[in-house]
Design a protein around this motif. Structure first.
Motif, PDB file in Angstrom:
ATOM      1  N   LEU A  62      -0.981  -4.052  -9.365  1.00  0.00           N
ATOM      2  CA  LEU A  62       0.192  -3.744  -8.423  1.00  0.00           C
ATOM      3  C   LEU A  62       1.245  -4.750  -8.843  1.00  0.00           C
ATOM      4  N   GLY A  82      -1.767  -7.514  -4.581  1.00  0.00           N
ATOM      5  CA  GLY A  82      -2.458  -6.161  -5.129  1.00  0.00           C
ATOM      6  C   GLY A  82      -2.927  -6.571  -6.442  1.00  0.00           C
ATOM      7  N   CYS A 109      -0.913   2.908  -8.782  1.00  0.00           N
ATOM      8  CA  CYS A 109      -1.411   1.594  -8.891  1.00  0.00           C
ATOM      9  C   CYS A 109      -2.567   1.691  -7.889  1.00  0.00           C
ATOM     10  N   GLU A 110      -2.313   2.258  -6.809  1.00  0.00           N
ATOM     11  CA  GLU A 110      -3.482   2.268  -5.758  1.00  0.00           C
ATOM     12  C   GLU A 110      -4.677   3.259  -6.646  1.00  0.00           C
ATOM     13  N   THR A 142       0.849  -1.279   0.145  1.00  0.00           N
ATOM     14  CA  THR A 142      -0.009  -0.032  -0.071  1.00  0.00           C
ATOM     15  C   THR A 142       0.966   1.164   0.018  1.00  0.00           C
ATOM     16  N   GLU A 156      -8.215   1.957  -7.119  1.00  0.00           N
ATOM     17  CA  GLU A 156      -9.584   2.598  -6.451  1.00  0.00           C
ATOM     18  C   GLU A 156     -10.459   3.164  -7.704  1.00  0.00           C
TER      19      GLU A 156
END
Lengths: 334, 338
Positions: free
Chosen positions: B180, B176, B316-317, B105, B321
């Motif tokens: 990710l 991920g 990537c997060e 994360t 999202e």
């Protein structure tokens, strides 16, 4: 069949006329254009009778018109042709605004007149094979599609192509519609949502966007992306191309709509790719003629053109809002 | 640096954490770079005995044991375990090489960067695509100004889902998923070429396999299209890149004609963890580790800054999202540019 050419703004008209002039069963009655200079030049080059107005051309008696005027003139031309009960093959995109495109389809429908959209890729043998393979379940259910219809800036074919009013936009308007149409056909599903990012960085001097990335979500849940950028330099060995990759549960299908090309290198022109594939224009015109003759639907109808136009226009709304937008601004009954 | 009798520098003492696919690759690369693998910490790993015996490295019972014997810790474990190892290594004052992604994360990645910065140790993240000769040559071509200002990038990385003993990849909480683990390569490359990202739109189509699109808007106004997939047939690994600018275009792909083509009745068995096809004389993994080894010896700055590795995790997060909300995600421009 008696055929007229309405507008010579779009360079595809050169391909259409050579397809027509090779046929025994059609008579090219004449051509008209709002620009008298351009009209004279084109009519002389192709040995086609010129008419000073659309009214004069229709009065001479035609059953099918091929409309290649600037995109913002399509609606005016098509509505008059349809009112005279002349069938129409209209260059893509159908119109620069949703009201025009909707009216064109509605009026043709009301008059029972053929309205075909010039989506020649529907006639591509590889596309037909891909459609058959998908329909036959060869790659299973579809997860995603990634498509590219990138090309050179079309300004060499006429400055109106990069005019925000006459063309209704830039790369998005020019190159989104072909793939949207193919994806609708392949998925047998209509687009519901669009997200787009555009850029002017490829040609900052233009008044329209030169790059665009469009994500289209279809009613069946599949997302397809379209790269419609004018990203091919003027020195590129060909105008561009159309490719897409369908990711399915049982495999991936990679489709190149223009793989039938020779690589030709000469001292005079450098390296060029020379198409030797099926003449898609000829097939599309055959189809439009047969549609008018037998009162059947053409391969790509006005409604197909309307759907593709909706997506292109939705892409502009999305890019302006930086948010995904619904393809239908308000629910319509069809 | 201590010197050996022949006048050459003493090899760095490397401790690898993990004994799987990437640990094996890095171990080979460290040896090729002339460094010495002295310890491996990978309790319960099936690959441990072989790896330890090939390199004469000591399998350690605890991470602490490993840290006490090495100059550099190379983190090659599943993504969700990176942070713990990095924090322990930084605390012990050891330099760190970490396989991408930096952490699971943004919060973990931030803690990793901060800990290393506080401890004054190097944090070198394995964004190996920057060492692939086609990708690095394309970047250099852009830097030379040959294609003008970058406008549109297309980056594809499409393969099959890792299998065999590598079940943690499929566990999105640990890896991920495809965004990710796989797309991050091209996220990092897109930012390397076109600069920081200010807006992200993602679509994840995960039914029977993980497949994702992302459309990135860079602070410069350039836009990028990324497609990463674990939904391609077993044995396939296709990469493609296209960088278009105001003055030209660069295209390259794993589909290009190869220098050596082996036409055989069967392609043989696919490796359990897919690996991109490589070009050139040296494995890009070796090039990368050789570069890290030089940086650790004080010769030059890292090609991949730890903050850039953090930014890649952040993008990537944001893609993940956006894919889950269906809305684009804006990134703090200042933060993205850090």
């Amino acid at each position: 069949m008696r055929i007229g050419i309405v507008g010579v703004a779009h360079h595809h008209v050169d391909g259409y006329i050579s397809a027509l002039l090779g046929r025994e069963d059609v008579e090219v009655v004449g051509v008209t254009d709002h620009d008298p200079h351009r009209l004279r030049e084109w009519a002389g080059r192709h040995h086609v009778t010129l008419f000073p107005s659309l009214g004069a051309l229709t009065a001479a008696g035609i059953q099918l018109a091929i409309v290649c005027s600037e995109t913002n003139r399509h609606a005016g031309d098509v509505l008059r042709l349809v009112a005279s009960s002349v069938g129409v093959l209209c260059e893509k995109p159908l119109a620069t605004g949703i009201n025009d495109a909707t009216a064109m389809v509605a009026e043709a429908e009301r008059g029972g007149v053929t309205l075909a959209t010039a989506f020649p890729m529907r006639h591509s043998p590889v596309v037909v094979d891909a459609r058959d393979a998908m329909a036959g379940g060869e790659i299973g259910s579809v997860l995603a599609i990634s498509g590219v219809n990138a090309g050179q800036v079309p300004e060499t074919h006429g400055s109106w192509f990069v005019d925000p009013v006459e063309a209704g936009g830039g790369a998005v308007m020019d190159h989104t519609v072909h793939l949207v149409d193919l994806f609708r056909m392949l998925l047998d599903s209509d687009p519901v949502e669009v997200y787009a990012e555009t850029t002017d960085r490829l040609r900052p001097d233009l008044a329209v966007e030169s790059g665009g990335l469009v994500a289209v979500t279809f009613d069946n849940g599949v997302t397809a992306t379209i790269d419609c950028s004018w990203s091919r330099p003027t020195t590129y060995p060909t105008w561009g191309g159309l490719t897409f990759e369908v990711v399915g549960e049982q495999g991936v299908m990679v489709v190149d709509g223009f793989s039938d090309r020779l690589t030709v290198t000469s001292e005079r022109y450098g390296t060029r790719l020379v198409d030797f594939g099926v003449d898609l224009d000829r097939r599309m015109i055959d189809d439009a003629i047969a549609a008018v003759r037998t009162s059947r639907s053409p391969a790509a109808t006005g409604l197909d053109g309307l759907w593709a136009t909706r997506v292109a226009l939705a892409a502009y709304r999305s890019a302006a809002d930086a948010a995904p937008v619904a393809v239908l601004e308000s629910p319509v009954a069809e | 640096m201590t010197r050996l009798e022949d006048g050459g520098p003493a090899p760095l003492r490397i401790g690898v954490v993990g004994a799987g696919n990437m640990a094996t690759t890095h171990a080979e690369a460290w040896e090729a770079a002339g460094e010495k693998l002295v310890a491996i910490h990978a309790p319960d790993s099936l690959g441990l005995p072989r790896l330890a015996s090939v390199y004469g490295a000591e399998p350690t019972a605890t991470l602490c044991d490993l840290l006490s014997q090495v100059d550099v810790v190379d983190v090659c474990t599943p993504t969700d375990t990176h942070l713990g190892t990095i924090l322990a290594a930084a605390e012990a004052g050891r330099h760190i090489v970490c396989e991408k992604p930096l952490a699971r994360t943004v919060g973990e990645a931030t803690r990793a960067v901060e800990a290393c910065s506080r401890a004054g140790v190097r944090l070198l993240v394995g964004h190996v695509v920057r060492f692939f000769p086609d990708y690095s040559t394309a970047k250099a071509t852009v830097e030379r100004g040959e294609i003008g200002e970058v406008g549109v990038l297309r980056l594809d990385r499409c393969t099959y889902a890792p299998g065999g003993d590598n079940t943690w990849f499929a566990d999105r909480a640990r890896s991920g998923g495809v965004i990710l683990d796989l797309m991050i390569h091209d996220v990092d490359y897109a930012m390397w070429v076109a600069g920081p990202v200010v807006r992200v739109f993602g679509r994840r189509l995960a039914r029977w396999a993980d497949d994702a699109f992302a459309i990135l808007r860079h602070a410069s106004g350039a836009i990028s299209h990324l497609h990463a997939s674990w939904a391609y047939p077993t044995g396939v690994f296709r990469t493609r890149a296209e960088i278009s600018g105001s003055q030209g275009l660069i295209e390259f792909s794993s589909d290009r004609p190869r220098g050596l083509v082996h036409l055989a009745p069967s392609a043989g068995e696919a490796p359990p963890v897919p690996r991109p096809p490589t070009a050139g004389l040296e494995s890009p993994y070796h090039t990368q580790i050789r570069h890290f080894s030089q940086v650790l010896r004080g010769q030059g700055e890292p090609r991949v800054d730890a903050m850039e590795a953090l930014a890649a995790v952040a993008v990537c997060e944001a893609v993940a999202e956006s894919a889950s909300t269906g809305r684009p995600v804006s990134l703090d421009e200042a933060e993205a540019a850090r």
